[in-house]
Design a protein around this motif. Sequence first.
Motif, PDB file in Angstrom:
ATOM      1  N   GLN A  18       0.881  -1.169   0.193  1.00  0.00           N
ATOM      2  CA  GLN A  18      -0.147  -0.017   0.013  1.00  0.00           C
ATOM      3  C   GLN A  18       0.804   1.205  -0.088  1.00  0.00           C
ATOM      4  OE1 GLN A  18      -3.035  -0.017   2.716  1.00  0.00           O
ATOM      5  NE2 GLN A  18      -4.250  -1.507   1.971  1.00  0.00           N
ATOM      6  N   GLN A  70       1.757   1.707  -3.806  1.00  0.00           N
ATOM      7  CA  GLN A  70       0.555   2.394  -4.303  1.00  0.00           C
ATOM      8  C   GLN A  70       0.282   3.692  -4.073  1.00  0.00           C
ATOM      9  OE1 GLN A  70      -2.306  -0.547  -2.923  1.00  0.00           O
ATOM     10  NE2 GLN A  70      -2.147  -1.669  -4.563  1.00  0.00           N
ATOM     11  N   ALA A  71       0.487   4.264  -2.636  1.00  0.00           N
ATOM     12  CA  ALA A  71       0.485   5.241  -2.387  1.00  0.00           C
ATOM     13  C   ALA A  71       1.292   6.462  -3.108  1.00  0.00           C
ATOM     14  CB  ALA A  71       0.279   5.685  -0.863  1.00  0.00           C
ATOM     15  N   ALA A  79       0.457   7.296  -6.398  1.00  0.00           N
ATOM     16  CA  ALA A  79      -0.569   8.304  -6.435  1.00  0.00           C
ATOM     17  C   ALA A  79      -0.136   9.632  -6.222  1.00  0.00           C
ATOM     18  CB  ALA A  79      -1.599   7.953  -5.698  1.00  0.00           C
ATOM     19  N   GLN A  80       1.082   9.881  -5.255  1.00  0.00           N
ATOM     20  CA  GLN A  80       1.486  11.060  -4.998  1.00  0.00           C
ATOM     21  C   GLN A  80       2.249  11.623  -6.347  1.00  0.00           C
ATOM     22  OE1 GLN A  80       1.106  12.820  -2.197  1.00  0.00           O
ATOM     23  NE2 GLN A  80      -0.383  11.416  -1.743  1.00  0.00           N
ATOM     24  N   GLY A  98      -2.180  -0.425  -9.051  1.00  0.00           N
ATOM     25  CA  GLY A  98      -1.838   0.723  -7.889  1.00  0.00           C
ATOM     26  C   GLY A  98      -3.219   0.795  -7.190  1.00  0.00           C
ATOM     27  N   LEU A  99      -4.204   0.120  -7.656  1.00  0.00           N
ATOM     28  CA  LEU A  99      -5.562   0.541  -7.138  1.00  0.00           C
ATOM     29  C   LEU A  99      -6.057  -0.938  -6.587  1.00  0.00           C
ATOM     30  CD1 LEU A  99      -7.391   2.252 -10.113  1.00  0.00           C
ATOM     31  CD2 LEU A  99      -6.361   3.391  -8.152  1.00  0.00           C
ATOM     32  N   ASN A 155      -6.989  -1.245  -2.453  1.00  0.00           N
ATOM     33  CA  ASN A 155      -6.523   0.028  -1.867  1.00  0.00           C
ATOM     34  C   ASN A 155      -7.675   1.105  -1.945  1.00  0.00           C
ATOM     35  OD1 ASN A 155      -5.106   2.403  -0.789  1.00  0.00           O
ATOM     36  ND2 ASN A 155      -3.404   1.486  -1.546  1.00  0.00           N
ATOM     37  N   THR A 206      -6.235   5.096  -2.319  1.00  0.00           N
ATOM     38  CA  THR A 206      -5.608   5.043  -3.674  1.00  0.00           C
ATOM     39  C   THR A 206      -6.607   5.433  -4.496  1.00  0.00           C
ATOM     40  OG1 THR A 206      -3.701   4.247  -3.124  1.00  0.00           O
ATOM     41  CG2 THR A 206      -3.964   4.603  -5.593  1.00  0.00           C
ATOM     42  N   LYS A 207      -7.396   4.764  -4.690  1.00  0.00           N
ATOM     43  CA  LYS A 207      -8.917   4.919  -5.644  1.00  0.00           C
ATOM     44  C   LYS A 207      -9.475   6.384  -5.476  1.00  0.00           C
ATOM     45  CE  LYS A 207      -9.976   0.174  -5.804  1.00  0.00           C
ATOM     46  NZ  LYS A 207     -11.097  -0.914  -5.745  1.00  0.00           N
ATOM     47  N   GLN A 261      -7.718   9.043  -4.101  1.00  0.00           N
ATOM     48  CA  GLN A 261      -6.828   9.889  -4.546  1.00  0.00           C
ATOM     49  C   GLN A 261      -6.568  10.165  -5.897  1.00  0.00           C
ATOM     50  OE1 GLN A 261      -3.072   8.478  -2.553  1.00  0.00           O
ATOM     51  NE2 GLN A 261      -3.102  10.163  -1.150  1.00  0.00           N
TER      52      GLN A 261
END
Length: 769
Positions: free
Chosen positions: A397, A400-401, A404-405, A446-447, A450, A453-454, A456
Amino acid sequence: MEYFKSGLKSVLGAPQPGQVPSGAETVERLIERVQTSTLLDDRRDACRALKALSKNYRVEVGAQGMDTLCQVLVHDRNDPETVGYVMDALCNVMSPETFEEEEERGHDSVGGQFTEIFIKQPDNVSLVLGLLEEFEFHIRWPAVKLLSSMLTHRPRQVQELVLISPMGVSKLMDLLSDSREVVRNDALLLLIALTKGNANIQKIVAFESAFDRLLEVINSEGGLDGGIVVEDCLLLMLNLLKANPSNQNFFKEGSYIQRLQPMLQPGSEDGWPAQRAANCHCFLQVVRTMVAPANPAQATASCQQVMRACGLLGSLCDSLMASGVPADVLTETVCAVAEVIRGCSENQNLLGDVMAPSNPPRTALVVLLMSMVNEKQPLALRCAVLYCYQSFLHRNQDGQAQLAQTLLPSSSEQVAGLTTGQLLCGGLFSPDVLTNWFSCIALSHGLVENPGTKEQLLRVLLAASPGQPAVSLLHQCLVLLQQAQRPQTRLGLLQLLAQWLAHCTLAVGHLLATSGAVAHLTAVVCDVAEEELVRGLSAFILGLCVAFNDDSVATFGRLALIQLISKRIGTEALLDRVADVTRHEAYAKAAKHPQPTATASGDLQLDHEFCRLLKALESVVGKAVAPRPEEVAEQVGSAQYKVLIRQQDEQLAHLTQQLAQVTAERDHLAAQVNQLMALSAQLRDQNSVLKAAADEGGLQARVVDLEHQASKAATDQEDLLELLADQEAKLSKYRNRLKELGEKVDQVNFSLLCQTFHFITNLNFQISV
């Protein structure tokens, strides 16, 4: 040839003048000579002749002399020369090769037929295994070749016979210690064939110190820079470990993983020899076998920790960034790194920190993704990079975060250089269809599981070109979906949307609020000319919009979508489209293994994680799209109840606002009352002073004036009392109304108002007095 003919004459005697015996007749006479001769020399000469004839006339030798030759192995065991001739003859008879004479005669699979005859007597195989104990080269080497030939023709039967033979496997393992390389090398090939697909033999070989002996041979041959013998040792090691948890545990507990690490040395930058590339390829397969996703999870995690602790993972990462590595070896190295880090947070962090030797400096992940989105790179390498990035995000996770960042840089700092998110989003707009698919699948991982993240990624804004306004990533994916013409691009976008919408009502609301999205999906599902997988995935997306709909979009609430599907598509038709995906060949292929593999770019259609998602949510979608009548009634009642609650909430807010206004007015009146009280107290004091002054000086006029002011104040107080009484009535009315709506009413303010009213009444009474 003349020597051979003279030998035959000495054994068979001179033929009659003008008569030339046929090959079958010659073989028959030699077999009879072996059976009837009492002298060892005669039998030896006959066996020598049979060996010479066994290539050109192996059908005759095998058909007439198989049993006789086996009897010679039993009765003349003490004569090494005779046994050697017999073993050579049997090798020729059961050889998997097809000789020129047989091609002319049209004989097929002669060796396999004779092997079947030979192994019908289990003692024959035990007899050959017993001959392995003989040190003479012309006995041991033919015995190894004969067993190899039999394994080529009838592997399962020969494996079972070796298992039931006393110490059969041990005799074979002793061959690895033979000082003659040709015997040892052929024994390696024999063990490779013997251990293939038989777990019991694999366990016995492993516990016969096979790993120690193989590693000794590899080191003596020069490690990965050695010859083909190193490759054979690694292939045998791979056979022993593949799909065998017992041997894998033995390999780990025996600290053999730590002994693999020194072998992985950097190669030359000027080019690798073909044999070193083959050796490294086999070595990497051995590493992958220990951490394969199909292995038990606990065993895999333990091996991953050992590989990190001993430095093997670090060496693999160094190989990733090394120059001069052949493409096939680099591909296998990427896959090996992927499986070593998969699901292990410490190993994932280690890979995330690896920097590539580039200017400007970039992480290894960015360099790998640059290869993935580059259409000029080999297909196998691009698939391997996708697998590596999927493994990096698997149950990670934090990773994955971070993805997104990279698409949401903070205002305080700018992201320097290329990032993973920028590369993947840029790949969505690439003209290369395969790059679109790779980018969509990588983003979808990446989703996975999570929700944070979805949500974000819903804030990510993209612009297709500098002159166009930025829109959300979800909206841009829907635009690309409607514009795409190639099925592969559409499949990638649909799988990305499916991962995004699953268990995320906010994303579903954004999709339903996008103009034309539902209409496009409906049209695709209804279009019979559309590709089967595209129709199925579009139907699945519509089902997800129903299953995870929170009714936030009024025009496409849950019931409205169900009715739309029923009228435009048909509930059964939509569910059939979804079921068609699970019956597709691409689904069966992708669901087997998380690693994407393809021989052509068009073979990449479905992703492993999407297949898992579809399998998990297919029944959920079915229940959501086709609810039972009582569920529909419950949903209707729930919707009506929500409307009633919404109306009561609005009414309650209005009453609360009115109450706030009345409370403000009350506070204002209370302030005026306080002023009047202060004024009354002042007047009393002045009255007292004036009375005293009147007694002394007769200031009656001043007293009259003060009484007039007091009378006026009393009149104002009466007006205020009437106004307060009216406000008290209003407050009581609103208080009762709020109680009916279920709200709690503050009793303090109401009590304060009552106290104020009584205080003013008493004050009025005192003033009157």
